[in-house]
Write a protein that holds these residues in place. Sequence first.
Motif, PDB file in Angstrom:
ATOM      1  N   ASN A  48     -11.514  24.496   7.177  1.00 29.65           N
ATOM      2  CA  ASN A  48     -12.968  24.240   6.705  1.00 29.65           C
ATOM      3  C   ASN A  48     -12.950  22.887   5.819  1.00 29.65           C
ATOM      4  O   ASN A  48     -13.643  22.846   4.759  1.00 29.65           O
ATOM      5  N   VAL A  49     -12.327  22.157   6.439  1.00 29.35           N
ATOM      6  CA  VAL A  49     -12.509  20.783   5.978  1.00 29.35           C
ATOM      7  C   VAL A  49     -13.886  19.951   6.350  1.00 29.35           C
ATOM      8  O   VAL A  49     -13.978  19.891   7.775  1.00 29.35           O
ATOM      9  N   ASP A  50     -14.674  19.555   5.791  1.00 31.50           N
ATOM     10  CA  ASP A  50     -15.812  18.747   6.414  1.00 31.50           C
ATOM     11  C   ASP A  50     -15.546  17.420   6.259  1.00 31.50           C
ATOM     12  O   ASP A  50     -15.006  16.975   5.622  1.00 31.50           O
ATOM     13  N   ILE A  51     -16.080  16.863   7.507  1.00 30.72           N
ATOM     14  CA  ILE A  51     -16.074  15.186   8.008  1.00 30.72           C
ATOM     15  C   ILE A  51     -17.549  14.789   8.058  1.00 30.72           C
ATOM     16  O   ILE A  51     -18.129  15.227   8.876  1.00 30.72           O
ATOM     17  N   ALA A  52     -17.902  13.665   7.271  1.00 30.58           N
ATOM     18  CA  ALA A  52     -19.099  13.117   7.436  1.00 30.58           C
ATOM     19  C   ALA A  52     -18.934  11.623   8.000  1.00 30.58           C
ATOM     20  O   ALA A  52     -18.150  10.872   7.272  1.00 30.58           O
TER      21      ALA A  52
ATOM     22  N   TYR B  63     -15.906  10.053   5.369  1.00 31.20           N
ATOM     23  CA  TYR B  63     -15.691  10.672   4.108  1.00 31.20           C
ATOM     24  C   TYR B  63     -15.173  12.373   4.318  1.00 31.20           C
ATOM     25  O   TYR B  63     -15.933  12.634   5.330  1.00 31.20           O
ATOM     26  N   THR B  64     -14.527  12.814   3.403  1.00 33.73           N
ATOM     27  CA  THR B  64     -14.228  14.280   3.841  1.00 33.73           C
ATOM     28  C   THR B  64     -14.450  15.056   2.351  1.00 33.73           C
ATOM     29  O   THR B  64     -14.249  14.669   1.296  1.00 33.73           O
ATOM     30  N   SER B  65     -14.365  16.244   2.887  1.00 32.17           N
ATOM     31  CA  SER B  65     -14.324  17.313   1.676  1.00 32.17           C
ATOM     32  C   SER B  65     -12.965  17.217   0.805  1.00 32.17           C
ATOM     33  O   SER B  65     -12.975  17.966   0.031  1.00 32.17           O
ATOM     34  N   ARG B  66     -12.056  16.775   1.606  1.00 28.33           N
ATOM     35  CA  ARG B  66     -10.786  16.589   0.968  1.00 28.33           C
ATOM     36  C   ARG B  66     -10.525  15.456   0.139  1.00 28.33           C
ATOM     37  O   ARG B  66      -9.429  15.384  -0.908  1.00 28.33           O
ATOM     38  N   ASP B  67     -11.451  14.413  -0.016  1.00 29.06           N
ATOM     39  CA  ASP B  67     -11.442  13.556  -0.799  1.00 29.06           C
ATOM     40  C   ASP B  67     -11.570  14.017  -2.282  1.00 29.06           C
ATOM     41  O   ASP B  67     -12.468  14.901  -2.595  1.00 29.06           O
ATOM     42  N   LYS B  68     -10.902  13.375  -3.113  1.00 34.46           N
ATOM     43  CA  LYS B  68     -10.755  13.796  -4.572  1.00 34.46           C
ATOM     44  C   LYS B  68     -12.259  13.895  -5.222  1.00 34.46           C
ATOM     45  O   LYS B  68     -12.209  14.785  -5.984  1.00 34.46           O
ATOM     46  N   GLU B  69     -13.030  13.031  -4.836  1.00 32.67           N
ATOM     47  CA  GLU B  69     -14.324  13.235  -5.595  1.00 32.67           C
ATOM     48  C   GLU B  69     -15.172  14.304  -5.192  1.00 32.67           C
ATOM     49  O   GLU B  69     -16.179  14.500  -5.814  1.00 32.67           O
ATOM     50  N   PHE B  70     -14.725  14.920  -3.991  1.00 35.40           N
ATOM     51  CA  PHE B  70     -15.442  16.075  -3.778  1.00 35.40           C
ATOM     52  C   PHE B  70     -14.744  17.276  -3.483  1.00 35.40           C
ATOM     53  O   PHE B  70     -15.161  18.374  -3.336  1.00 35.40           O
ATOM     54  N   ALA B  71     -13.391  17.283  -3.930  1.00 36.04           N
ATOM     55  CA  ALA B  71     -12.392  18.448  -4.020  1.00 36.04           C
ATOM     56  C   ALA B  71     -12.735  19.114  -5.198  1.00 36.04           C
ATOM     57  O   ALA B  71     -12.041  19.116  -6.278  1.00 36.04           O
ATOM     58  N   ARG B  72     -14.018  19.710  -5.567  1.00 37.88           N
ATOM     59  CA  ARG B  72     -14.423  20.473  -6.620  1.00 37.88           C
ATOM     60  C   ARG B  72     -14.660  21.710  -6.496  1.00 37.88           C
ATOM     61  O   ARG B  72     -15.072  22.128  -5.028  1.00 37.88           O
ATOM     62  N   THR B  73     -15.005  22.899  -7.291  1.00 41.38           N
ATOM     63  CA  THR B  73     -15.399  24.214  -7.064  1.00 41.38           C
ATOM     64  C   THR B  73     -17.023  24.062  -6.679  1.00 41.38           C
ATOM     65  O   THR B  73     -17.273  24.874  -6.099  1.00 41.38           O
ATOM     66  N   ASP B  74     -17.713  23.171  -7.196  1.00 40.58           N
ATOM     67  CA  ASP B  74     -19.119  23.021  -6.938  1.00 40.58           C
ATOM     68  C   ASP B  74     -19.544  22.208  -5.706  1.00 40.58           C
ATOM     69  O   ASP B  74     -20.630  21.931  -5.460  1.00 40.58           O
TER      70      ASP B  74
ATOM     71  N   GLN C  70     -20.601  20.801  -2.256  1.00 41.10           N
ATOM     72  CA  GLN C  70     -21.787  21.224  -1.421  1.00 41.10           C
ATOM     73  C   GLN C  70     -21.387  20.111  -0.361  1.00 41.10           C
ATOM     74  O   GLN C  70     -21.542  18.866  -0.505  1.00 41.10           O
ATOM     75  N   LEU C  71     -21.728  20.698   1.073  1.00 45.53           N
ATOM     76  CA  LEU C  71     -21.840  19.716   2.179  1.00 45.53           C
ATOM     77  C   LEU C  71     -22.801  18.922   2.077  1.00 45.53           C
ATOM     78  O   LEU C  71     -22.874  17.654   2.475  1.00 45.53           O
ATOM     79  N   ALA C  72     -24.174  19.407   1.411  1.00 38.81           N
ATOM     80  CA  ALA C  72     -25.177  18.218   1.448  1.00 38.81           C
ATOM     81  C   ALA C  72     -24.894  17.376   0.368  1.00 38.81           C
ATOM     82  O   ALA C  72     -25.623  16.165   0.798  1.00 38.81           O
ATOM     83  N   ASN C  73     -24.166  17.547  -0.564  1.00 39.31           N
ATOM     84  CA  ASN C  73     -23.969  16.175  -1.304  1.00 39.31           C
ATOM     85  C   ASN C  73     -22.803  15.072  -0.501  1.00 39.31           C
ATOM     86  O   ASN C  73     -23.021  14.030  -0.848  1.00 39.31           O
TER      87      ASN C  73
END
Length: 790
Positions: A199-203, A253-264, A266-269
């Motif tokens: 479930n890693v998002d890639i943009a 960019y991916t959801s594994r990036d440290k700036e997005f690896a947070r509990t809150d 959201q893919l939209a962000n």
Amino acid sequence: MMEYNLGKGKYEDWIVSETTFSPDALGKGESIMYLGNGYMGLRSATEEPYLKESRNLLVNGTFNKAFKNEVTELPNLADITRIDIRIDGTRFSLEFGETKEYVRQLNLRTAELTRTFYWTSPQGKELRFSFHRFVSLHNMHLIAMQMEVESLTESVELSFDSGINAQMSNSGSQHFLEGDRRVYDRKFIELIQTTKESNVDIAINTTHNIFVNGKAYSHEPKMNMSRRNVWLSYDMKLEPKEKLVMEKLTTVYTSRDKEFARTDYQLANLREYALNELKAISGKGYSELLHMHQTAWEDNVWQFYNLDIKSEDPYDLLALRFAIYHLTIMTPAHDDRMGIGAKALSGEGYKGHSFWDTEIFILPFFTYSNPEVAKSLLQYRYQGLAGARRKAQENGYKGAMYPWEAAWPTDGEVTPLLGDVDIVTGEQTKIWSGLIEQHITSDIAFAVYQYYNVTNDHDFMNKYGYEMIFDTANFWASRLEWNDEKQEYHINNVIGPDEYKEHVNNNAFTNYMAYFNLKLAMYYYKSLHEVNSEVLDELNERLSLLDCYTDWESKASHLYLPTPREEDLVIPQDDTYLQLREIDLSKYKNQEQVRGIYKDYSPEQINEIQVTKQADVLILLYLWDQTFLKDDIRLTEEMKKSNFNFYEPKTLHDSSLSLATHAILANDIGKTDIAYSLFKEATEIDLGPNMYSSDEGVHAASIGGIWSVAVFGFAGVRLQDKRLRINPCLPKHWRQMRFTIYWKGQPLFVTVTDSSVIVEGKTDEVLEVESFGKVYQWEGYLEIPRKHSN
């Protein structure tokens, strides 16, 4: 055909070139000229497509399991490099028409890939093509491309399709769910990918800037979309001497990036952020972004490492620069949750997994040259303790048993179960390394020891290092098997570094390194007890170290260590190696392709022959000499010579890791010509004339080994227990060598000439250096007369 002498002026000995195009031999150029920055790696496939191409965009840490019966791997992201070009309505390809002055080259200094040629269409129209590309070191999310097409003789109808193509796979395995696609303002293209299991998002976002004769192209493109694909189509007419320039900027960019690896999260962000970042840089253009990228390389890499040699063969310097280039782009210096794959980020080989390659062959470059990066790579192993402890428990052991192949740090063991065909049975062979190649656990302990002694980083040891050493020792203490007849502990049913010998007992490398791991844990326990009881108390509460220490001491004192034979000082590689039958190995020693022996023998048959895949006993001698135990079990120069002379003729170097170790030891024992020959052979694993050697990707450990042979071998830099030793023995045609290393947190600028070793450092501390048996105390500047042993 590869050439390395096309660099001129300030780029002399900086250029890796391909001067002949072959649609049947694309892999080598794609691999060795790949671009990256540690965050991602982009294989250097051509813009126009070919049947035998491999297009790979790999982002570190995005591991996913495509199916339940497969292991996790780095997924191949959507492709952004393909451009479908049409000339007068016909697909452009170098397989048709006539091509002249073809040159594709990687400039190691600027980390830019270029490709230029003149092409005459089947209809006789002449055009000039020029392609440029880089993956930014300044902005780790950016890929920039530029295409120039100039009509030279007649008017042509030119059209091309360019966008984001997610119709990609990993050798047939699809890792992604169908994602959203959109075009904003007929300019900004967005494609979203999400891995199916992790479930890693890639943009991925891309945009184009089009110019004809220096003026912005104002016609709107056609928008196109299909399954997993979105692109823009451009059509125009070029008159003679008119030129198209297309710039394509892409961000990942991916959801594994440290700036997005947070509990809150959201893919939209993620989508909004990624799109806005591309919009912010889209107006800067290729040239400005390239300048920022080149400045980052010059300041952070070439000036920082400061390596140079004066050699009669300029290829030597280029090979070392090639090594530093690749060591930079393969390493995730930005994130301590990620390791280095055996094929770096250059291809799908070994699925992006990390092996012992990192600790023994790659990490030393960073430990001595860039300690902060070394620390990050070791913290990756610390974060892997959970998976290592789980593997130990699943196998009936205690402590931390590190996986042979590692991916995301908590994944644990990810080695595939099945491999190549058995030439006798026709079945897939079982891969045993994930189960019984266990020396990686002590290899990691050695890497921690080496890092600490070179850097003096107490904070790392307090937070991470001691715990790793203690729990790996706990594994070995539980792994040892008591032999009642001989009243000693054995380590049975293992694979050592020589993977041509499976299910052996008492592999010398494994036993000695397990002993080192146990003794190191004891040494650090006593040291903490004396000087840092608070850290020891905290670790004792977690690991029950009081009971562990007694166990380590008992097991280490009774562990069997293979000793040299009296008649020739050869250390038995394992219990049976010296009794195996011998065959004529000349056919396989002189082979062009590795693993040629598998065409004649099955794994079971190879197991019964006195043949070695890669350095085993010899790498033990190399590592042991750097430990605090080197005087406990004395490994003499005579012993080094005897084992080198015995094992080298039996070693096929079918692993790219092997040559560097042999080269360093050859230099140590005075075989300088052989050492240089092995060094040259190591550089040619990727840079050599074999156009198929790197199809699956570059050989990351061998690339680390190129630097190691130069610095640890020829310059003679070595950790001698806690002291820095410099015993240079340069190749005959090297007149000077210069490089920077870090010692105890201080940069040292080392120059080796024909007559002396000069060490300079900006420090007020008194440092010690040993050279040819003499210890020098100095601060600021030291000049040591050279001993000429070559």
